[in-house]
Scaffold this motif. Structure first.
Motif, PDB file in Angstrom:
ATOM      1  N   ASN A   1       1.767  11.071   2.198  1.00  0.00           N
ATOM      2  CA  ASN A   1       0.734  11.225   3.227  1.00  0.00           C
ATOM      3  C   ASN A   1      -0.200  12.405   2.964  1.00  0.00           C
ATOM      4  O   ASN A   1      -1.321  12.416   3.457  1.00  0.00           O
TER       5      ASN A   1
ATOM      6  N   GLN B   1       0.362   3.720   1.866  1.00  0.00           N
ATOM      7  CA  GLN B   1       0.557   4.059   3.274  1.00  0.00           C
ATOM      8  C   GLN B   1       1.821   3.409   3.827  1.00  0.00           C
ATOM      9  O   GLN B   1       2.589   4.054   4.555  1.00  0.00           O
TER      10      GLN B   1
ATOM     11  N   GLN C   1      -1.261  12.952  -0.095  1.00  0.00           N
ATOM     12  CA  GLN C   1      -2.220  12.284  -0.987  1.00  0.00           C
ATOM     13  C   GLN C   1      -3.250  11.494  -0.188  1.00  0.00           C
ATOM     14  O   GLN C   1      -4.428  11.471  -0.524  1.00  0.00           O
ATOM     15  N   LEU C   2      -2.767  10.847   0.878  1.00  0.00           N
ATOM     16  CA  LEU C   2      -3.642   9.994   1.690  1.00  0.00           C
ATOM     17  C   LEU C   2      -4.428  10.785   2.741  1.00  0.00           C
ATOM     18  O   LEU C   2      -5.291  10.218   3.410  1.00  0.00           O
ATOM     19  N   ARG C   3      -4.091  12.072   2.898  1.00  0.00           N
ATOM     20  CA  ARG C   3      -4.687  12.905   3.956  1.00  0.00           C
ATOM     21  C   ARG C   3      -4.513  12.265   5.332  1.00  0.00           C
ATOM     22  O   ARG C   3      -5.424  12.259   6.167  1.00  0.00           O
ATOM     23  N   ASN C   4      -3.314  11.710   5.539  1.00  0.00           N
ATOM     24  CA  ASN C   4      -2.990  11.060   6.811  1.00  0.00           C
ATOM     25  C   ASN C   4      -2.307  12.097   7.714  1.00  0.00           C
ATOM     26  O   ASN C   4      -1.085  12.279   7.691  1.00  0.00           O
TER      27      ASN C   4
ATOM     28  N   THR D   1       0.829  -1.205   0.000  1.00  0.00           N
ATOM     29  CA  THR D   1       0.000   0.000   0.000  1.00  0.00           C
ATOM     30  C   THR D   1       0.867   1.260   0.000  1.00  0.00           C
ATOM     31  O   THR D   1       2.015   1.251   0.453  1.00  0.00           O
TER      32      THR D   1
END
Length: 436
Positions: free
Chosen positions: A172, A139, A174-177, A137
């Motif tokens: 991150n 992530q 992109q993932l909005r983490n 992934t």
């Protein structure tokens, strides 16, 4: 004969059914272990995983069991046992070709080495994790880049570290983490602080305060940000601002360990301001909270700060008492890490790591040697073909033209030079490959 065949057929079905039943039992145990793990019942989880792994160490479910048991050990600070399970998991995963699992296990081993302050080894495993990430992934890739950056920062390879941190930020975002982003900004802030870029460090710590509300644990990240901002002002000699930010961080504390850190910071500020009695009050609070949740580094900081405080107050007896108290408090935490301090255990750990690296290098060398042998055989074949061509030319001209080749010395020299040049070109190519 037919009756015997029928008996064998029934026996095979029974054996297969028993195997299926065993697999089902293992899956049931694993699922129960996952529930225990999620409920933080690590001992119960480990007990169920032990049942799966008892005599079943070469199956796909054994890989999952070793991974989960290793992580459960890690969460209980039993890093030695976790390390052993991760290594065994890698060996089995390699036989099943589970590259993504190998990647994750290398990342977990890297975390153990990072915690043990063995940064070269942690970096090696984090790089392996990223190299083997393949179809994992996004992530996970972000996490691997972040961990590589952490190792590089601690090795003072700051230029390299910032590159991996920036890659982790891109992923991150992109993932909005926002939890991951907050951790990365802390690391970049500490990196900038280390090289003296205090204004850039402040920008990153202040960015954490902005995005923390979008994270899962805003109080934790605000506490970290305000403490780090306080440290920046302390380094700059602005003690009033530093004290203000440390006090601000107290509004967001989550546990006793955090209180211990903040009170330590406030005590150091008071020491530098010459407010030694006030410093002593903060250090007492720090020790009180540390007794519940020991942090070795903070105990060391407290010890040094107390020494300065008591020397100023000329209270050497109290210094002795509290130094002994700190040592007693630290003892239990130190004992949990003796497997890294004990030389035999440390050597055993590093030997396993070196064996793992050596075996991997041997496999790579075998692949390289196989290619080299193929190249040498090709070289011999081509040389043979060229020799045959020269011989045929020579034989033909000698027979048909009455040794005209020998009589025509220029043509003979030309042909020999051509053959010699071709051999030299082939030798150069082989030398280049050998050096590679």
């Amino acid at each position: 004969m037919k009756l015997n065949s029928f008996k064998y057929f029934i026996l095979i079905i029974i054996i297969a059914s028993c195997q299926d039943l065993t697999d089902i039992d293992d899956e049931d145990y694993y699922n129960e272990a996952v529930i225990n793990y999620k409920n933080e019942q690590y001992d119960q989880a480990i007990a169920k995983l032990d049942i799966i792994l008892d005599g079943n160490n070469d199956s796909a479910i054994a890989i999952k069991a070793l991974y989960l048991r290793g992580f459960s050990y890690y969460l209980q600070d039993k890093n030695k046992l976790a390390y052993q399970d991760y290594l065994e998991g890698i060996e089995i995963a390699e036989s099943f070709g589970q590259v993504n699992v190998i990647s994750k296990l290398n990342n977990e081993i890297g975390l153990i080495f990072l915690e043990a302050e063995l940064y070269e080894q942690s970096l090696s495993h984090f790089l392996l994790a990223l190299d083997q990430s393949g179809e994992t992934t996004l992530q996970n890739k972000g996490h691997y880049n972040y961990n590589i950056g952490r190792s590089l920062r601690r090795l003072n390879r700051l230029d390299e570290g910032i590159e991996y941190f920036l890659t982790a930020i891109d992923i991150n975002e992109q993932l909005r983490n926002y939890d991951a982003l907050s951790n990365i900004y802390i690391e970049i802030g500490l990196l900038q602080q280390k090289v003296g870029n205090h204004s850039l460090a402040l920008e990153h710590f202040q960015e954490i305060i902005k995005i923390s509300q979008l994270s899962k644990n805003p109080n934790l990240f605000k506490w970290k940000a305000y403490n780090n901002i306080g440290n920046i002002y302390q380094l700059a000699g602005d003690f009033l601002q530093a004290e203000s930010y440390f006090n601000k961080s107290l509004e967001y504390e989550n546990d006793d360990s955090q209180l211990s850190v903040t009170y330590n910071n406030l005590g150091k500020i008071c020491n530098k301001k010459g407010e030694y009695k006030k410093a002593w009050q903060y250090f007492k609070k720090s020790l009180a909270y540390n007794s519940k949740n020991v942090e070795i580094n903070e105990l060391g900081i407290t010890n040094n700060a107390l020494r300065k405080t008591f020397e100023k107050l000329n209270q050497t007896d109290s210094l002795l008492d509290y130094t002994m108290l700190i040592n007693d408090m630290a003892l239990s935490a130190v004992e949990t890490r003796t497997w890294l301090e004990d030389e035999d255990e440390k050597i055993a750990l590093l030997t396993k790591y070196q064996d793992y690296v050596r075996e991997k290098a041997e496999k790579d060398q075998y692949a390289k040697t196989s290619w080299l042998m193929a190249f040498i055989m090709t070289f011999i074949f081509v040389s043979g073909v060229l020799s045959m061509r020269l011989w045929k030319i020579y034989n033909y001209k000698s027979t048909e033209k009455g040794h005209a080749l020998i009589k025509n010395s220029n043509e003979m020299v030309y042909l020999l030079d051509m053959f010699k040049n071709e051999k030299e070109e082939m030798k150069k190519v082989m030398d280049q490959k050998l050096r590679a």
